[in-house]
Design a protein around this motif. Sequence first.
Motif, short mmCIF file in Angstrom:
data_model
loop_
_atom_site.label_atom_id
_atom_site.label_comp_id
_atom_site.label_asym_id
_atom_site.label_seq_id
_atom_site.Cartn_x
_atom_site.Cartn_y
_atom_site.Cartn_z
N MET A 1 38.51 -8.54 -32.40
CA MET A 1 37.35 -8.06 -33.11
C MET A 1 36.09 -8.79 -32.66
SD MET A 1 36.81 -5.82 -35.25
CE MET A 1 35.83 -5.23 -36.52
N LYS A 2 36.26 -10.10 -32.38
CA LYS A 2 35.11 -10.88 -31.94
C LYS A 2 34.60 -10.38 -30.59
CE LYS A 2 36.13 -15.20 -34.28
NZ LYS A 2 36.40 -16.62 -34.12
N LYS A 3 35.54 -10.01 -29.72
CA LYS A 3 35.14 -9.52 -28.40
C LYS A 3 34.36 -8.20 -28.52
CE LYS A 3 38.79 -11.66 -25.74
NZ LYS A 3 39.89 -11.46 -24.81
N LEU A 4 34.78 -7.34 -29.42
CA LEU A 4 34.09 -6.07 -29.64
C LEU A 4 32.68 -6.32 -30.18
CD1 LEU A 4 34.19 -2.99 -29.65
CD2 LEU A 4 35.09 -3.12 -31.98
N LEU A 5 32.55 -7.24 -31.12
CA LEU A 5 31.24 -7.58 -31.68
C LEU A 5 30.32 -8.17 -30.61
CD1 LEU A 5 29.47 -7.79 -34.21
CD2 LEU A 5 30.43 -10.07 -34.58
N ILE A 6 30.84 -9.04 -29.76
CA ILE A 6 30.04 -9.62 -28.68
C ILE A 6 29.62 -8.53 -27.70
CG2 ILE A 6 30.15 -11.17 -26.70
CD1 ILE A 6 31.91 -13.01 -28.40
N PHE A 7 30.54 -7.61 -27.39
CA PHE A 7 30.22 -6.52 -26.48
C PHE A 7 29.12 -5.62 -27.06
CE2 PHE A 7 30.96 -2.12 -25.08
CZ PHE A 7 30.68 -2.28 -23.73
N VAL A 8 29.20 -5.28 -28.34
CA VAL A 8 28.19 -4.44 -28.99
C VAL A 8 26.85 -5.15 -29.02
CG1 VAL A 8 27.52 -3.38 -31.18
CG2 VAL A 8 29.85 -3.13 -30.35
N LEU A 9 26.82 -6.44 -29.33
CA LEU A 9 25.57 -7.20 -29.33
C LEU A 9 24.97 -7.31 -27.93
CD1 LEU A 9 26.36 -10.05 -31.87
CD2 LEU A 9 24.86 -8.09 -32.19
N ALA A 10 25.80 -7.50 -26.92
CA ALA A 10 25.32 -7.58 -25.54
C ALA A 10 24.75 -6.23 -25.10
CB ALA A 10 26.44 -8.04 -24.62
N ALA A 11 25.43 -5.14 -25.45
CA ALA A 11 24.94 -3.81 -25.09
C ALA A 11 23.63 -3.50 -25.81
CB ALA A 11 25.99 -2.76 -25.42
N GLY A 12 23.52 -3.89 -27.07
CA GLY A 12 22.28 -3.68 -27.82
C GLY A 12 21.13 -4.48 -27.25
#
Length: 86
Positions: A1-12
């Motif tokens: 879940m942390k990896k998904l959150l980091i990915f979404v923040l990086a994409a944003g």
Amino acid sequence: MKKLLIFVLAAGAAVTTISPADARGGCGVGFHRGPYGGCRPNLGPGPVVVGPRAPVIGVYYGGRGYWDGSRYWGHRYRWHGGWRYR
């Protein structure tokens, strides 16, 4: 879940740092960059073309004469405070 959150923040963050493209590219108003990097004029509807105006009463038109509202006359002269054509 942390990896998904980091990915979404990086994409944003990546999306928010992208600036919109400037089509003019420093060429000025009415111009844009061409395929080889030179400035080219924008193609639009074209220049405004103004046609000839309607004849004005009492004005002399070269090669025609004076316009009295219905036809051209070669000469005119003053008569009772107005113009008389012949």
